[in-house]
Structures are given as C-alpha cells and as structure tokens.
Scaffold this motif. Structure first.
Motif, PDB file in Angstrom:
ATOM      1  N   LEU A   1      -0.832  22.310   9.517  1.00  0.00           N
ATOM      2  CA  LEU A   1      -0.695  21.851  10.890  1.00  0.00           C
ATOM      3  C   LEU A   1      -2.066  21.397  11.367  1.00  0.00           C
ATOM      4  O   LEU A   1      -3.048  22.117  11.230  1.00  0.00           O
ATOM      5  N   LEU A   2      -2.126  20.189  11.909  1.00  0.00           N
ATOM      6  CA  LEU A   2      -3.387  19.562  12.284  1.00  0.00           C
ATOM      7  C   LEU A   2      -3.382  19.277  13.792  1.00  0.00           C
ATOM      8  O   LEU A   2      -2.911  18.228  14.228  1.00  0.00           O
ATOM      9  N   PRO A   3      -3.887  20.209  14.613  1.00  0.00           N
ATOM     10  CA  PRO A   3      -3.947  19.939  16.054  1.00  0.00           C
ATOM     11  C   PRO A   3      -4.958  18.831  16.352  1.00  0.00           C
ATOM     12  O   PRO A   3      -6.079  18.862  15.842  1.00  0.00           O
ATOM     13  N   VAL A   4      -4.551  17.860  17.166  1.00  0.00           N
ATOM     14  CA  VAL A   4      -5.425  16.738  17.502  1.00  0.00           C
ATOM     15  C   VAL A   4      -5.364  16.476  19.002  1.00  0.00           C
ATOM     16  O   VAL A   4      -4.309  16.579  19.619  1.00  0.00           O
ATOM     17  N   ALA A   5      -6.514  16.110  19.576  1.00  0.00           N
ATOM     18  CA  ALA A   5      -6.593  15.900  21.023  1.00  0.00           C
ATOM     19  C   ALA A   5      -6.467  14.435  21.420  1.00  0.00           C
ATOM     20  O   ALA A   5      -5.881  14.119  22.440  1.00  0.00           O
ATOM     21  N   ASN A   6      -7.041  13.562  20.609  1.00  0.00           N
ATOM     22  CA  ASN A   6      -7.038  12.137  20.927  1.00  0.00           C
ATOM     23  C   ASN A   6      -7.270  11.355  19.638  1.00  0.00           C
ATOM     24  O   ASN A   6      -7.402  11.951  18.563  1.00  0.00           O
ATOM     25  N   GLU A   7      -7.351  10.049  19.746  1.00  0.00           N
ATOM     26  CA  GLU A   7      -7.473   9.195  18.558  1.00  0.00           C
ATOM     27  C   GLU A   7      -8.737   9.498  17.746  1.00  0.00           C
ATOM     28  O   GLU A   7      -8.687   9.633  16.527  1.00  0.00           O
ATOM     29  N   GLY A   8      -9.873   9.615  18.411  1.00  0.00           N
ATOM     30  CA  GLY A   8     -11.129   9.897  17.707  1.00  0.00           C
ATOM     31  C   GLY A   8     -11.130  11.247  17.027  1.00  0.00           C
ATOM     32  O   GLY A   8     -11.561  11.395  15.879  1.00  0.00           O
ATOM     33  N   ASP A   9     -10.627  12.241  17.743  1.00  0.00           N
ATOM     34  CA  ASP A   9     -10.531  13.581  17.175  1.00  0.00           C
ATOM     35  C   ASP A   9      -9.579  13.598  15.986  1.00  0.00           C
ATOM     36  O   ASP A   9      -9.854  14.218  14.961  1.00  0.00           O
ATOM     37  N   ALA A  10      -8.470  12.888  16.118  1.00  0.00           N
ATOM     38  CA  ALA A  10      -7.484  12.836  15.038  1.00  0.00           C
ATOM     39  C   ALA A  10      -8.062  12.197  13.784  1.00  0.00           C
ATOM     40  O   ALA A  10      -7.862  12.683  12.671  1.00  0.00           O
ATOM     41  N   ALA A  11      -8.799  11.101  13.962  1.00  0.00           N
ATOM     42  CA  ALA A  11      -9.408  10.423  12.818  1.00  0.00           C
ATOM     43  C   ALA A  11     -10.419  11.335  12.129  1.00  0.00           C
ATOM     44  O   ALA A  11     -10.434  11.446  10.899  1.00  0.00           O
ATOM     45  N   ALA A  12     -11.260  12.007  12.912  1.00  0.00           N
ATOM     46  CA  ALA A  12     -12.272  12.903  12.334  1.00  0.00           C
ATOM     47  C   ALA A  12     -11.624  14.098  11.641  1.00  0.00           C
ATOM     48  O   ALA A  12     -12.041  14.496  10.542  1.00  0.00           O
ATOM     49  N   THR A  13     -10.589  14.646  12.248  1.00  0.00           N
ATOM     50  CA  THR A  13      -9.930  15.823  11.677  1.00  0.00           C
ATOM     51  C   THR A  13      -9.182  15.465  10.396  1.00  0.00           C
ATOM     52  O   THR A  13      -9.280  16.168   9.388  1.00  0.00           O
TER      53      THR A  13
ATOM     54  N   GLY B   1       2.745  25.200  38.492  1.00  0.00           N
ATOM     55  CA  GLY B   1       2.577  25.232  39.928  1.00  0.00           C
ATOM     56  C   GLY B   1       1.403  24.409  40.433  1.00  0.00           C
ATOM     57  O   GLY B   1       1.089  24.425  41.607  1.00  0.00           O
ATOM     58  N   VAL B   2       0.732  23.696  39.513  1.00  0.00           N
ATOM     59  CA  VAL B   2      -0.368  22.817  39.898  1.00  0.00           C
ATOM     60  C   VAL B   2      -0.138  21.475  39.210  1.00  0.00           C
ATOM     61  O   VAL B   2       0.577  21.393  38.221  1.00  0.00           O
ATOM     62  N   PRO B   3      -0.773  20.419  39.714  1.00  0.00           N
ATOM     63  CA  PRO B   3      -0.597  19.115  39.051  1.00  0.00           C
ATOM     64  C   PRO B   3      -1.110  19.143  37.611  1.00  0.00           C
ATOM     65  O   PRO B   3      -2.076  19.843  37.299  1.00  0.00           O
ATOM     66  N   ASP B   4      -0.453  18.367  36.755  1.00  0.00           N
ATOM     67  CA  ASP B   4      -0.888  18.263  35.366  1.00  0.00           C
ATOM     68  C   ASP B   4      -2.249  17.590  35.298  1.00  0.00           C
ATOM     69  O   ASP B   4      -2.612  16.793  36.167  1.00  0.00           O
ATOM     70  N   LYS B   5      -3.010  17.894  34.226  1.00  0.00           N
ATOM     71  CA  LYS B   5      -4.330  17.290  34.060  1.00  0.00           C
ATOM     72  C   LYS B   5      -4.245  15.776  33.954  1.00  0.00           C
ATOM     73  O   LYS B   5      -5.078  15.058  34.472  1.00  0.00           O
ATOM     74  N   THR B   6      -3.243  15.288  33.233  1.00  0.00           N
ATOM     75  CA  THR B   6      -2.999  13.852  33.121  1.00  0.00           C
ATOM     76  C   THR B   6      -1.492  13.623  33.248  1.00  0.00           C
ATOM     77  O   THR B   6      -0.702  14.507  32.918  1.00  0.00           O
ATOM     78  N   PRO B   7      -1.084  12.457  33.703  1.00  0.00           N
ATOM     79  CA  PRO B   7       0.348  12.171  33.765  1.00  0.00           C
ATOM     80  C   PRO B   7       0.970  12.283  32.367  1.00  0.00           C
ATOM     81  O   PRO B   7       0.333  11.958  31.366  1.00  0.00           O
ATOM     82  N   VAL B   8       2.209  12.738  32.311  1.00  0.00           N
ATOM     83  CA  VAL B   8       2.883  12.941  31.028  1.00  0.00           C
ATOM     84  C   VAL B   8       2.899  11.663  30.204  1.00  0.00           C
ATOM     85  O   VAL B   8       2.644  11.687  28.998  1.00  0.00           O
ATOM     86  N   GLU B   9       3.154  10.524  30.844  1.00  0.00           N
ATOM     87  CA  GLU B   9       3.204   9.257  30.113  1.00  0.00           C
ATOM     88  C   GLU B   9       1.861   8.957  29.441  1.00  0.00           C
ATOM     89  O   GLU B   9       1.803   8.504  28.296  1.00  0.00           O
ATOM     90  N   GLN B  10       0.778   9.206  30.160  1.00  0.00           N
ATOM     91  CA  GLN B  10      -0.555   8.978  29.597  1.00  0.00           C
ATOM     92  C   GLN B  10      -0.821   9.942  28.442  1.00  0.00           C
ATOM     93  O   GLN B  10      -1.374   9.549  27.414  1.00  0.00           O
ATOM     94  N   SER B  11      -0.405  11.187  28.599  1.00  0.00           N
ATOM     95  CA  SER B  11      -0.591  12.176  27.530  1.00  0.00           C
ATOM     96  C   SER B  11       0.205  11.798  26.291  1.00  0.00           C
ATOM     97  O   SER B  11      -0.263  11.966  25.168  1.00  0.00           O
ATOM     98  N   GLU B  12       1.415  11.286  26.492  1.00  0.00           N
ATOM     99  CA  GLU B  12       2.238  10.884  25.355  1.00  0.00           C
ATOM    100  C   GLU B  12       1.649   9.657  24.661  1.00  0.00           C
ATOM    101  O   GLU B  12       1.750   9.528  23.447  1.00  0.00           O
ATOM    102  N   GLU B  13       1.004   8.782  25.422  1.00  0.00           N
ATOM    103  CA  GLU B  13       0.325   7.631  24.831  1.00  0.00           C
ATOM    104  C   GLU B  13      -0.874   8.094  23.992  1.00  0.00           C
ATOM    105  O   GLU B  13      -1.098   7.597  22.883  1.00  0.00           O
TER     106      GLU B  13
END
Length: 146
Positions: A17-29, A52-64
């Motif tokens: 299992l390879l947890p990745v945060a974003n494109e750059g992190d995924a490439a490096a990992t 109970g608080v707003p998400d850090k980023t909109p779900v659509e952006q996170s899925e992108e």
C-alpha cells in the motif's frame, strides 16, 4: 531483499500500500519503491474530512489531486490499483485501507517538515511506524546515498 511475513507466510512485497498526497509525492514515492520490485501496488490517497468544520479543500479538488497522484504512480507501476479514503485521521485511514486491500506492507516516503508542523499534524510518520499491524517500509530520500 524481501522475506516472508509471520502472518500467513506471505512475502513482504506481495501487496504494498502506497499512501500518496499529491502528484509530486506520488512520483517520488513510486520511484523510491520501484527498485524493490513489489508484486502488487495499491496507491492510496486520503481526503481529509472535517468533522463539524469545513474541509481543508473541496472534495472535487481533492479527488482531482488523487487522480493526478494515481497517474504518477501508474507511470512507474502501470498495473497499480487505486484506493481513495475519506477520513479526518490520515494514519487511521491508512491502516483501514491496508486492511481493506489486504496489503502485506505499507511503504511511504517521508514528507519532512519542521517539528512544529509535525506536532500540529499529529506526526503521521510516527503513527505509521508505531501503530501499524503490518510492516511499514520507510523509503530513502532520492538525494540520500543508499
């Protein structure tokens, strides 16, 4: 380099299992994992949800972001599976995903950061290496002399 795990006699690198945060992190990992030749890889992106608080980023952006990260992993491991989790606690989501996909190990590339940032984020690295039920592989930095 791999060895049989105690549970079920499965090879450590049977399913990573390879947890990745974003494109750059995924490439490096993915690049860091490639020399070890895992049999199967599942890329995981955790969308941090607020309770109970707003998400850090909109779900659509996170899925992108997740889609871009999965594409980066597939550039190294073309047959990689993908798994998206939605959770407030990233480390717990990683552990649950490892169970869901029946992973034999979790491999990650440390994202670094200041001690204050690590403290504020709950230091996911510390949680991974101290609370996991399966082996955790910390991949070396690209710049390190192996």
């Amino acid at each position: 380099m791999s060895s049989d795990s105690e549970a079920g006699g499965r090879d450590l690198l049977d399913h990573v299992l390879l947890p990745v945060a974003n494109e750059g992190d995924a490439a490096a990992t993915a690049t860091g994992l490639e020399p070890y030749g895992p049999d199967r890889v599942t890329a995981l992106h955790v969308v941090e949800k607020g309770e109970g608080v707003p998400d850090k980023t909109p779900v659509e952006q996170s899925e992108e972001l997740a889609a871009e990260a999965y594409a980066a992993v597939r550039s190294v491991f073309p047959d990689a599976d993908e798994h998206t989790a939605y959770d407030r606690h990233v480390a717990e989501a990683i552990f649950e995903a490892a169970d869901d996909v029946d992973a034999t190990a979790i491999a990650f590339h440390s994202r670094g950061g200041s001690r204050l940032l690590q403290f504020l984020s709950g230091d996911i690295t510390l949680q991974l290496v101290t609370k996991a039920d399966i082996p955790v592989i910390a991949l070396p930095d690209e710049d390190s002399d192996e």
